[in-house]
Design a protein around this motif. Structure first.
Motif, PDB file in Angstrom:
ATOM      1  N   ARG A   1       0.811  -1.112   0.072  1.00 42.87           N
ATOM      2  CA  ARG A   1      -0.065   0.156   0.056  1.00 42.87           C
ATOM      3  C   ARG A   1       0.916   1.247  -0.036  1.00 42.87           C
ATOM      4  NH1 ARG A   1      -5.526   0.309   2.873  1.00 42.87           N
ATOM      5  NH2 ARG A   1      -6.207   2.204   2.033  1.00 42.87           N
ATOM      6  N   PHE A   2       1.939   1.280   0.897  1.00 46.52           N
ATOM      7  CA  PHE A   2       2.858   2.308   0.891  1.00 46.52           C
ATOM      8  C   PHE A   2       3.433   2.506  -0.624  1.00 46.52           C
ATOM      9  CE2 PHE A   2       7.352   3.619   1.598  1.00 46.52           C
ATOM     10  CZ  PHE A   2       7.023   4.834   1.907  1.00 46.52           C
ATOM     11  N   HIS A   3       3.916   1.349  -1.152  1.00 45.71           N
ATOM     12  CA  HIS A   3       4.786   1.405  -2.275  1.00 45.71           C
ATOM     13  C   HIS A   3       3.667   2.042  -3.575  1.00 45.71           C
ATOM     14  CE1 HIS A   3       7.165  -1.184  -5.558  1.00 45.71           C
ATOM     15  NE2 HIS A   3       7.104   0.174  -5.800  1.00 45.71           N
ATOM     16  N   ARG A   4       2.439   1.748  -3.298  1.00 41.29           N
ATOM     17  CA  ARG A   4       1.674   1.991  -4.430  1.00 41.29           C
ATOM     18  C   ARG A   4       1.390   3.520  -4.298  1.00 41.29           C
ATOM     19  NH1 ARG A   4      -4.145  -0.742  -5.268  1.00 41.29           N
ATOM     20  NH2 ARG A   4      -5.491   1.206  -4.412  1.00 41.29           N
ATOM     21  N   SER A   5       1.174   4.079  -3.041  1.00 38.01           N
ATOM     22  CA  SER A   5       1.003   5.675  -2.971  1.00 38.01           C
ATOM     23  C   SER A   5       2.172   6.074  -3.263  1.00 38.01           C
ATOM     24  CB  SER A   5       0.732   5.719  -1.221  1.00 38.01           C
ATOM     25  OG  SER A   5       1.919   5.547  -0.423  1.00 38.01           O
ATOM     26  N   ILE A   6       3.505   5.703  -3.175  1.00 36.70           N
ATOM     27  CA  ILE A   6       4.641   6.538  -3.587  1.00 36.70           C
ATOM     28  C   ILE A   6       4.676   6.508  -5.098  1.00 36.70           C
ATOM     29  CG2 ILE A   6       7.267   6.404  -4.009  1.00 36.70           C
ATOM     30  CD1 ILE A   6       6.176   7.312  -0.904  1.00 36.70           C
ATOM     31  N   VAL A   7       4.203   5.281  -5.754  1.00 35.54           N
ATOM     32  CA  VAL A   7       4.397   5.238  -7.194  1.00 35.54           C
ATOM     33  C   VAL A   7       3.255   6.079  -7.799  1.00 35.54           C
ATOM     34  CG1 VAL A   7       3.720   3.748  -9.147  1.00 35.54           C
ATOM     35  CG2 VAL A   7       5.091   2.871  -7.300  1.00 35.54           C
ATOM     36  N   GLY A   8       2.077   6.350  -7.068  1.00 33.72           N
ATOM     37  CA  GLY A   8       1.182   7.188  -7.421  1.00 33.72           C
ATOM     38  C   GLY A   8       1.387   8.586  -7.075  1.00 33.72           C
ATOM     39  N   LEU A   9       2.197   8.861  -6.274  1.00 27.07           N
ATOM     40  CA  LEU A   9       2.540  10.371  -5.905  1.00 27.07           C
ATOM     41  C   LEU A   9       3.664  10.744  -7.176  1.00 27.07           C
ATOM     42  CD1 LEU A   9       3.014  12.819  -3.655  1.00 27.07           C
ATOM     43  CD2 LEU A   9       4.928  11.392  -2.943  1.00 27.07           C
ATOM     44  N   PHE A  10       4.184   9.847  -7.557  1.00 22.70           N
ATOM     45  CA  PHE A  10       4.879  10.182  -8.801  1.00 22.70           C
ATOM     46  C   PHE A  10       4.382  10.103 -10.215  1.00 22.70           C
ATOM     47  CE2 PHE A  10       8.151   9.667  -5.630  1.00 22.70           C
ATOM     48  CZ  PHE A  10       8.759  10.938  -5.549  1.00 22.70           C
ATOM     49  N   GLY A  11       3.055   9.817 -10.174  1.00 19.72           N
ATOM     50  CA  GLY A  11       2.350   9.589 -11.415  1.00 19.72           C
ATOM     51  C   GLY A  11       2.529   8.509 -12.102  1.00 19.72           C
ATOM     52  N   GLN A  12       3.164   7.560 -11.462  1.00 23.74           N
ATOM     53  CA  GLN A  12       3.391   6.253 -12.343  1.00 23.74           C
ATOM     54  C   GLN A  12       2.323   5.000 -12.163  1.00 23.74           C
ATOM     55  OE1 GLN A  12       6.139   6.024 -14.462  1.00 23.74           O
ATOM     56  NE2 GLN A  12       6.314   8.308 -13.909  1.00 23.74           N
ATOM     57  N   LEU A  13       1.350   5.444 -11.593  1.00 21.30           N
ATOM     58  CA  LEU A  13       0.148   4.405 -11.529  1.00 21.30           C
ATOM     59  C   LEU A  13      -0.478   4.217 -13.006  1.00 21.30           C
ATOM     60  CD1 LEU A  13      -1.408   4.652  -7.960  1.00 21.30           C
ATOM     61  CD2 LEU A  13      -0.106   2.891  -9.065  1.00 21.30           C
ATOM     62  N   PRO A  14      -0.951   2.985 -13.224  1.00 18.19           N
ATOM     63  CA  PRO A  14      -1.751   2.840 -14.462  1.00 18.19           C
ATOM     64  C   PRO A  14      -2.786   3.686 -14.520  1.00 18.19           C
ATOM     65  CG  PRO A  14      -0.893   0.615 -13.858  1.00 18.19           C
ATOM     66  CD  PRO A  14      -0.738   1.675 -12.576  1.00 18.19           C
ATOM     67  N   LYS A  15      -3.283   4.139 -15.625  1.00 18.48           N
ATOM     68  CA  LYS A  15      -4.303   5.136 -15.813  1.00 18.48           C
ATOM     69  C   LYS A  15      -5.459   4.425 -16.684  1.00 18.48           C
ATOM     70  CE  LYS A  15      -1.576   9.353 -15.229  1.00 18.48           C
ATOM     71  NZ  LYS A  15      -0.824   8.946 -14.303  1.00 18.48           N
TER      72      LYS A  15
END
Length: 172
Positions: A158-172
């Motif tokens: 969950r933490f990793h996903r939030s960091i990835v999201g913070l940098f705009g790298q989650l799939p859209k």
């Protein structure tokens, strides 16, 4: 750089990079999980190995799973198939968690069978996966960790996903 001394580069090891032409979309991920049953190639009898941890966690979270491992006939009382061709039902979603030396063969077999939703776990990915993925119509998710996308996402994932999201790298 902020006051803590961290920069975006400090967290670059956390960001999942995918070649620009092979961008994984949220639609692909949603389609993978919506199939109802996930066939997992690479489930291990060793409870400390990643393939077994994925199997146990997804099962605990209510996912219906079909395990595949050529060296096992059952796992926790559930039939374990030797290969994906032995699975009696049509496979809609396939998760590959094999050693890299076996990944390409499993992927090619899955493509020959017409499996539409394929997820290749990060550590199972090979250089050839992206090349193969570019030439087929099937949805191939790669360079993504299943734990970051299989709900409910917990703990470090969950933490990793939030960091990835913070940098705009989650799939859209």
């Amino acid at each position: 750089m902020d006051r803590s001394g961290f920069t975006a580069r400090s967290f670059s090891f956390l960001i999942e990079l995918t070649p620009i032409n092979m961008k994984v979309t949220q639609t692909q991920i949603d389609r993978f999980f919506s199939s109802g049953v996930i066939t997992i190639v690479g489930v291990s009898r060793n409870k400390k190995k990643f393939g077994r941890m994925v199997f146990n966690e997804l099962k605990k979270n209510g996912y219906q799973l079909i395990p595949v491992n050529p060296n096992m006939s059952e796992i926790d009382g559930q039939i374990c198939y030797k290969n994906i061709r032995q699975v009696p039902d049509e496979i809609d979603s396939l998760l590959i968690i094999t050693p890299k030396t076996k990944t390409n063969d499993v992927l090619k077999e899955a493509l020959e069978m017409g499996i539409k939703n394929i997820w290749i776990q990060r550590e199972s990915c090979t250089k050839e996966v992206a090349q193969i993925a570019e030439t087929v119509d099937q949805s191939i998710i790669h360079k993504k960790c299943i734990f970051m996308h299989a709900e409910p996402v917990k703990g470090i994932h969950r933490f990793h996903r939030s960091i990835v999201g913070l940098f705009g790298q989650l799939p859209k």
